[in-house]
Design a protein around this motif. Structure first.
Motif, PDB file in Angstrom:
ATOM      1  N   LEU A   1       0.846  -1.181   0.000  1.00 13.40           N
ATOM      2  CA  LEU A   1       0.000   0.000   0.000  1.00 13.40           C
ATOM      3  C   LEU A   1       0.889   1.242   0.000  1.00 13.40           C
ATOM      4  N   ILE A   2       0.725   2.096  -1.017  1.00 14.48           N
ATOM      5  CA  ILE A   2       1.538   3.298  -1.198  1.00 14.48           C
ATOM      6  C   ILE A   2       0.667   4.518  -0.918  1.00 14.48           C
TER       7      ILE A   2
ATOM      8  N   LEU B   1      -5.105  -0.532   8.429  1.00 14.73           N
ATOM      9  CA  LEU B   1      -3.885  -0.806   7.675  1.00 14.73           C
ATOM     10  C   LEU B   1      -2.918   0.367   7.748  1.00 14.73           C
ATOM     11  N   LYS B   2      -1.645   0.055   7.694  1.00 17.35           N
ATOM     12  CA  LYS B   2      -0.581   1.047   7.646  1.00 17.35           C
ATOM     13  C   LYS B   2       0.058   1.015   6.265  1.00 17.35           C
ATOM     14  N   PRO B   3       0.456   2.148   5.773  1.00 18.37           N
ATOM     15  CA  PRO B   3       1.076   2.155   4.435  1.00 18.37           C
ATOM     16  C   PRO B   3       2.425   1.448   4.458  1.00 18.37           C
ATOM     17  N   ASP B   4       2.721   0.803   3.364  1.00 17.40           N
ATOM     18  CA  ASP B   4       4.019   0.153   3.196  1.00 17.40           C
ATOM     19  C   ASP B   4       5.077   1.103   2.651  1.00 17.40           C
ATOM     20  N   LEU B   5       4.640   2.213   2.060  1.00 14.91           N
ATOM     21  CA  LEU B   5       5.559   3.217   1.516  1.00 14.91           C
ATOM     22  C   LEU B   5       4.823   4.545   1.470  1.00 14.91           C
ATOM     23  N   VAL B   6       5.499   5.609   1.850  1.00 16.94           N
ATOM     24  CA  VAL B   6       4.930   6.960   1.851  1.00 16.94           C
ATOM     25  C   VAL B   6       5.782   7.836   0.944  1.00 16.94           C
ATOM     26  N   VAL B   7       5.127   8.495  -0.013  1.00 15.35           N
ATOM     27  CA  VAL B   7       5.775   9.436  -0.923  1.00 15.35           C
ATOM     28  C   VAL B   7       5.310  10.831  -0.533  1.00 15.35           C
ATOM     29  N   CYS B   8       6.218  11.651  -0.032  1.00 13.42           N
ATOM     30  CA  CYS B   8       5.900  12.999   0.445  1.00 13.42           C
ATOM     31  C   CYS B   8       6.517  14.019  -0.506  1.00 13.42           C
ATOM     32  N   LEU B   9       5.683  14.879  -1.073  1.00 14.68           N
ATOM     33  CA  LEU B   9       6.147  15.877  -2.030  1.00 14.68           C
ATOM     34  C   LEU B   9       6.595  17.177  -1.377  1.00 14.68           C
ATOM     35  N   ASN B  10       6.248  17.393  -0.108  1.00 11.69           N
ATOM     36  CA  ASN B  10       6.694  18.584   0.633  1.00 11.69           C
ATOM     37  C   ASN B  10       7.030  18.189   2.066  1.00 11.69           C
ATOM     38  N   PRO B  11       8.228  17.675   2.292  1.00 13.54           N
ATOM     39  CA  PRO B  11       8.588  17.194   3.637  1.00 13.54           C
ATOM     40  C   PRO B  11       8.640  18.289   4.700  1.00 13.54           C
ATOM     41  N   LEU B  12       8.904  19.538   4.316  1.00 16.35           N
ATOM     42  CA  LEU B  12       9.037  20.581   5.319  1.00 16.35           C
ATOM     43  C   LEU B  12       7.735  20.798   6.089  1.00 16.35           C
ATOM     44  N   GLU B  13       6.600  20.657   5.435  1.00 14.73           N
ATOM     45  CA  GLU B  13       5.313  20.851   6.100  1.00 14.73           C
ATOM     46  C   GLU B  13       4.764  19.578   6.727  1.00 14.73           C
ATOM     47  N   ASN B  14       5.412  18.447   6.535  1.00 12.97           N
ATOM     48  CA  ASN B  14       4.894  17.172   7.041  1.00 12.97           C
ATOM     49  C   ASN B  14       5.950  16.446   7.868  1.00 12.97           C
ATOM     50  N   TYR B  15       6.607  17.192   8.726  1.00 13.48           N
ATOM     51  CA  TYR B  15       7.632  16.577   9.565  1.00 13.48           C
ATOM     52  C   TYR B  15       7.020  15.591  10.557  1.00 13.48           C
TER      53      TYR B  15
ATOM     54  N   MET C   1       4.386  13.664  10.160  1.00 12.87           N
ATOM     55  CA  MET C   1       4.094  12.419   9.451  1.00 12.87           C
ATOM     56  C   MET C   1       5.361  11.605   9.218  1.00 12.87           C
ATOM     57  N   LEU C   2       6.433  12.269   8.814  1.00 13.63           N
ATOM     58  CA  LEU C   2       7.686  11.552   8.596  1.00 13.63           C
ATOM     59  C   LEU C   2       8.225  10.984   9.904  1.00 13.63           C
ATOM     60  N   HIS C   3       8.028  11.690  11.001  1.00 14.82           N
ATOM     61  CA  HIS C   3       8.465  11.178  12.300  1.00 14.82           C
ATOM     62  C   HIS C   3       7.668   9.930  12.690  1.00 14.82           C
ATOM     63  N   GLU C   4       6.368   9.934  12.441  1.00 17.70           N
ATOM     64  CA  GLU C   4       5.554   8.754  12.737  1.00 17.70           C
ATOM     65  C   GLU C   4       5.940   7.578  11.846  1.00 17.70           C
ATOM     66  N   CYS C   5       6.269   7.853  10.598  1.00 19.65           N
ATOM     67  CA  CYS C   5       6.727   6.776   9.708  1.00 19.65           C
ATOM     68  C   CYS C   5       8.042   6.189  10.203  1.00 19.65           C
ATOM     69  N   GLY C   6       8.921   7.043  10.709  1.00 19.04           N
ATOM     70  CA  GLY C   6      10.173   6.531  11.251  1.00 19.04           C
ATOM     71  C   GLY C   6       9.971   5.681  12.492  1.00 19.04           C
ATOM     72  N   LEU C   7       9.006   6.039  13.348  1.00 16.46           N
ATOM     73  CA  LEU C   7       8.739   5.241  14.548  1.00 16.46           C
ATOM     74  C   LEU C   7       8.165   3.869  14.208  1.00 16.46           C
ATOM     75  N   ASN C   8       7.479   3.754  13.075  1.00 17.19           N
ATOM     76  CA  ASN C   8       6.862   2.487  12.672  1.00 17.19           C
ATOM     77  C   ASN C   8       7.617   1.791  11.548  1.00 17.19           C
ATOM     78  N   ASN C   9       8.846   2.224  11.276  1.00 21.28           N
ATOM     79  CA  ASN C   9       9.710   1.583  10.271  1.00 21.28           C
ATOM     80  C   ASN C   9       9.038   1.547   8.888  1.00 21.28           C
ATOM     81  N   ILE C  10       8.412   2.640   8.525  1.00 15.46           N
ATOM     82  CA  ILE C  10       7.785   2.752   7.211  1.00 15.46           C
ATOM     83  C   ILE C  10       8.722   3.552   6.317  1.00 15.46           C
TER      84      ILE C  10
END
Length: 368
Positions: A178-179, A248-262, A264-273
């Motif tokens: 799931l992407i 369900l949790k995504p298997d891969l996350v594609v973020c087009l603007n990481p500066l505004e979604n820090y 979300m990226l932190h939560e993905c890192g905690l769940n090894n996504i």
């Protein structure tokens, strides 16, 4: 009218010498002689006007296309016909400059990973970074140089990292993952939805709700789940077993603007996504797993990258369905799912639909 005024004002220069002498003599003559001189002067002026009008007719000297010799025309109609003939002969000569950039094509027909070139990235302004005073030192290996106080991103590195990210998206889609495509800036909603539709994933173009991954049971607990077979066809009869399953949790996350979604990226890192993100010169490349150094402020650049990743996901989905047609499943089956029980009376009556349901249930128990 213009010639008459010119003749009256500049009579000494235009009128012949004898007429000018008569004009001088008439100033000292009596009234009758003055009147006669004026009449003669008026006649001569009219004669000069007629001569000027004859020479002022529109004569166009055309050139024959074959012999390159001048062709004399006698009337305006002939001149016009000759002009049409020349346009017909020379109209097909030369080149036409077509419009290279059509903004809607990046949404309707996004580029494929094989179409990624340095010219495409340069035209999409992927090389433009931020001011040198705003840069992040961790991006030093992605920077080509400085121009007018602005960092220039190396397009060779951008193309290489974009192709690597496309391979990751294609592999995840091929294994039934799931992407999630995320783009929360203004103007990114269309390309995000298009990329998610091509890759068969999910999209998010609004604000990310904190805790959607770490506390997903409370935030996404009411989302509906469904069971599908290897051809993405929904199989009914599993609603009772899906009521207590976590979202369900995504298997891969594609973020087009990481500066505004820090967050979300932190939560993905905690769940090894694993994550993929567009990293500008002012962003931290360690926030994402697979960075793509490019200009995240250019909407055209974002559309190109989102289209390439969406096409990569589409290729992965096509490869997965092709393998399923050969009875080869590329992903692990779902756990704790049992085949739905059907009524024994339908089996005794020879219900064909019930037999097909049993066959699908057996496939789900093995492969979903």
């Amino acid at each position: 009218m213009i010639i008459r005024q010119f003749t009256l004002r500049q009579g000494r220069c235009v009128i012949r010498r004898n007429a000018a002498r008569q004009w001088k003599r008439c100033l000292a003559s009596p009234a009758d002689s003055i009147h006669q001189s004026l009449q003669n002067q008026l006649q001569e002026t009219r004669a000069i006007e007629s001569e000027v009008n004859q020479y002022s007719i529109h004569h166009v000297q055309t050139i024959d296309a074959e012999t390159h010799a001048p062709v004399e025309t006698d009337s305006i109609a002939e001149d016009f016909q000759e002009l049409l003939r020349q346009q017909k002969v020379t109209g097909s000569l030369g080149t036409e400059v077509a419009k290279h950039y059509q903004p809607h094509t990046l949404i309707s027909n996004p580029p494929r990973p094989s179409d990624v070139t340095l010219e495409l990235l340069l035209a999409s302004q992927a090389h433009l970074g931020h001011n040198t005073s705003l840069w992040n030192p961790a991006n030093a290996r992605y920077i080509f140089g400085v121009h007018d106080g602005i960092h220039i991103i190396s397009l060779d590195v951008t193309a290489a990292y974009l192709r690597r990210a496309a391979k990751v998206v294609s592999a995840v889609a091929e294994r039934g993952g799931l992407i999630l495509f995320v783009g929360t800036r203004n103007g990114q909603d269309r390309c995000v939805v298009r990329a998610a539709g091509l890759a068969g994933g999910c999209h998010l173009f609004e604000r990310w709700t904190p805790g959607s991954i770490t506390n997903g049971l409370q935030i996404l607990g009411k989302c509906r789940l469904k069971v599908v077979n290897e051809f993405d066809e929904e199989i009914p009869g599993f609603d009772s077993q899906l009521a207590d399953r976590p979202p369900l949790k995504p298997d891969l996350v594609v973020c087009l603007n990481p500066l505004e979604n820090y967050i979300m990226l932190h939560e993905c890192g905690l769940n090894n996504i694993p994550t993929i993100g567009i990293i500008d010169t002012d962003a931290n490349p360690t926030w994402v797993t697979y960075p793509i150094p490019a200009n995240d402020d250019s909407l055209r650049c974002v559309q190109v990258i989102a289209g390439v990743l969406g096409r990569a996901g589409q290729e992965g989905q096509a490869a997965r369905r092709e393998a399923a047609a050969r009875n080869h499943i590329t992903y692990a089956p779902a756990e704790n799912l049992k085949a739905p029980q059907r009524d024994t009376r339908s089996k005794e009556n020879g219900d064909v639909h019930a037999d097909a349901l049993d066959a699908e249930a057996r496939q789900v128990s093995r492969h979903t």
